[in-house]
Design an enzyme around this catalytic site. Structure first.
Site, PDB file in Angstrom:
ATOM      1  N   GLU A 153     -31.093  28.803 -13.672  1.00  0.00           N
ATOM      2  CA  GLU A 153     -30.326  30.269 -13.642  1.00  0.00           C
ATOM      3  C   GLU A 153     -30.473  31.029 -12.713  1.00  0.00           C
ATOM      4  OE1 GLU A 153     -31.072  31.825 -18.205  1.00  0.00           O
ATOM      5  OE2 GLU A 153     -30.656  29.863 -18.625  1.00  0.00           O
ATOM      6  N   GLU A 188     -35.707  26.972 -24.201  1.00  0.00           N
ATOM      7  CA  GLU A 188     -36.782  28.274 -24.176  1.00  0.00           C
ATOM      8  C   GLU A 188     -37.631  27.453 -25.355  1.00  0.00           C
ATOM      9  OE1 GLU A 188     -35.652  31.254 -23.824  1.00  0.00           O
ATOM     10  OE2 GLU A 188     -34.485  31.456 -22.060  1.00  0.00           O
TER      11      GLU A 188
HETATM   12  O1  9MR Z   1     -27.367  36.190 -19.128  1.00  0.00           O
HETATM   13  C1  9MR Z   1     -27.297  36.510 -20.530  1.00  0.00           C
HETATM   14  C2  9MR Z   1     -27.047  37.891 -21.020  1.00  0.00           C
HETATM   15  O2  9MR Z   1     -25.383  38.606 -20.679  1.00  0.00           O
HETATM   16  C3  9MR Z   1     -27.788  37.709 -22.850  1.00  0.00           C
HETATM   17  O3  9MR Z   1     -27.339  39.522 -23.033  1.00  0.00           O
HETATM   18  C4  9MR Z   1     -28.337  36.963 -22.994  1.00  0.00           C
HETATM   19  C5  9MR Z   1     -28.940  36.789 -24.600  1.00  0.00           C
HETATM   20  O4  9MR Z   1     -29.592  36.562 -25.094  1.00  0.00           O
HETATM   21  O5  9MR Z   1     -28.181  35.863 -22.500  1.00  0.00           O
HETATM   22  C6  9MR Z   1     -29.266  35.849 -20.351  1.00  0.00           C
HETATM   23  O6  9MR Z   1     -28.684  34.469 -20.542  1.00  0.00           O
HETATM   24  C7  9MR Z   1     -30.234  33.863 -20.764  1.00  0.00           C
HETATM   25  C8  9MR Z   1     -30.185  32.682 -20.978  1.00  0.00           C
HETATM   26  O7  9MR Z   1     -28.918  32.128 -22.529  1.00  0.00           O
HETATM   27  C9  9MR Z   1     -31.231  31.545 -21.183  1.00  0.00           C
HETATM   28  N1  9MR Z   1     -32.257  32.304 -20.662  1.00  0.00           N
HETATM   29  C10 9MR Z   1     -32.267  33.315 -20.004  1.00  0.00           C
HETATM   30  C11 9MR Z   1     -31.368  33.816 -19.439  1.00  0.00           C
HETATM   31  C12 9MR Z   1     -31.360  35.353 -19.714  1.00  0.00           C
HETATM   32  O8  9MR Z   1     -31.637  36.427 -20.508  1.00  0.00           O
END
Ligand code: 9MR
Length: 373
Positions: A265, A160
């Protein structure tokens, strides 16, 4: 998984020696995608890997050929305090993947979110210097990548980094080091495990500004000697976004750079959008709970179900069309029960985001997806 559509005869597998159907003769997602050399991935959590959710383990091992850590490899989990590493969960995840013959993906090395709190701060509580942050970042990468050398198939190295309009996201890495933090990170990862694939990963990749910037960035980074094997289009999709044509344009533009494209994702949010929602996956974007934003507390109605099925099919039709460009499609979670979309961008909703329901049963649309391939 009972319908005839799902019971693809063994003859369909002729000429394919590596993909075997499940014991009952049915074809699973990993078989179907595997025929086209596409990994079927899923993001897993610590409970699932530890066997505390037996149904989840069954779903993971039967349907997927690749796993990625939803959270346990993030910096705040791996090194919550300076020099104090916690690898137990990540070690279990990697071992679980190996035991089950899956490709394990590392997520993620450099990300402003879920960074360790100490990472950008010096001993006096001020902002760390450029040199110190570079040293910390390189050390983090070499420690984590080095630990799993030869065991992790590919790493989301920088996550990101770019805003929707194509400008650099103003993260502490960018502000303190400058844009070359990406080059430094990629080179450090390559040095730590020359055989692991290296990825850049981001959401809202269909946005033209973001697309153009990643194309420019990848060309520039390669000219500087960096290796990038694939680009991750996260694909946190919605009921009316992204625009299909723009989404496909991004796949074509990235593939034309000579990298593989991955849906890293994938999930689908068909719940009502709060006004001014950015349609991405910016974790910082949150809205207050309101009843009207949570219409399917007791299950999807017919309209919701139709939308869900149609959107998933539409996306997978696109993936089928672009199958030669794609190396992996990873669902962001095993079942709706644990999807992050239950709590984002509005906390406490009931989301319908993935291909297995809250009780770990496959949704009807899954067999249609499999049939597409
Ligand atoms: O799915 C993840 C969630 O459980 C966490 O709370 C969150 C915190 O930042 O991150 C989520 O995963 C993210 C991923 O690592 C990067 N892209 C966006 C995803 C959804 O937020």
């Amino acid at each position: 998984m009972k319908s005839s559509l799902f019971l693809i005869p063994l003859i369909a597998l002729a000429g394919c020696t590596t993909q075997q159907p499940a014991k009952d003769g049915t074809l699973t997602l990993k078989d179907a995608l595997g025929k086209h050399e596409i990994l079927a991935g899923v993001a897993v959590n610590v409970d699932e890997v530890a066997g505390r959710v037996p149904k989840a383990q069954d779903v993971i091992t039967a349907n997927f050929s690749s796993i990625v850590a939803e959270n346990c490899m993030k910096q705040e989990k791996i090194v919550p305090e300076q020099d104090k590493y916690f690898f137990d969960d990540a070690d279990s995840l990697v071992a679980f993947g190996e035991r089950n013959g899956m490709k394990v993906i590392g997520h993620c090395l450099v990300w402003h979110s879920q960074a360790a709190p100490w990472f950008f701060t010096d001993a006096k509580g001020g902002e760390v210097s450029r040199d110190t942050l570079i040293a910390r970042m390189k050390n983090h990468i070499s420690t984590v990548v080095g630990r799993y050398k030869g065991r992790i198939y590919g790493w989301d190295v920088v996550n990101e980094a770019i805003e929707d309009d194509g400008s650099y996201r103003e993260t502490p890495y960018y502000k303190i080091i400058g844009p070359d933090y990406i080059e430094i990170a990629l080179k450090a990862a390559q040095e730590a495990d020359p055989d692991a694939e290296l990825y850049l990963n981001d959401f809202s990749m269909s946005k033209p500004g973001k697309r153009d910037k990643y194309v420019e960035l990848m060309k520039d980074l390669r000219a500087k000697g960096c290796r990038i094997d694939a680009i991750g289009m996260q694909s946190h999709n919605g009921g009316d976004y992204p625009d299909f044509a723009e989404y496909e344009k991004s796949m074509d533009a990235f593939a034309a750079c000579g990298v593989k494209v991955m849906m890293t994702e994938l999930d689908l949010n068909i719940l009502p959008k709060p006004e001014s929602f950015g349609q991405g996956a910016n974790v910082g974007e949150e809205y207050k709970y309101r009843e009207e934003l949570d219409p399917y507390k007791n299950g999807l109605d017919e309209k919701g179900q139709q939308l869900f099925d149609q959107r998933y099919l539409d996306f997978f039709k696109i993936y089928e069309k672009h199958k030669d460009q794609i190396s992996r499609i990873t669902l962001w979670g095993v079942s709706d029960k644990t999807s992050w979309l239950n709590d984002w961008p509005v906390e406490g909703r009931t989301a319908y985001a993935l291909l297995f329901d809250r009780d770990y049963n496959p949704k009807p649309v899954l067999e249609k997806i499999i049939a597409l391939f």
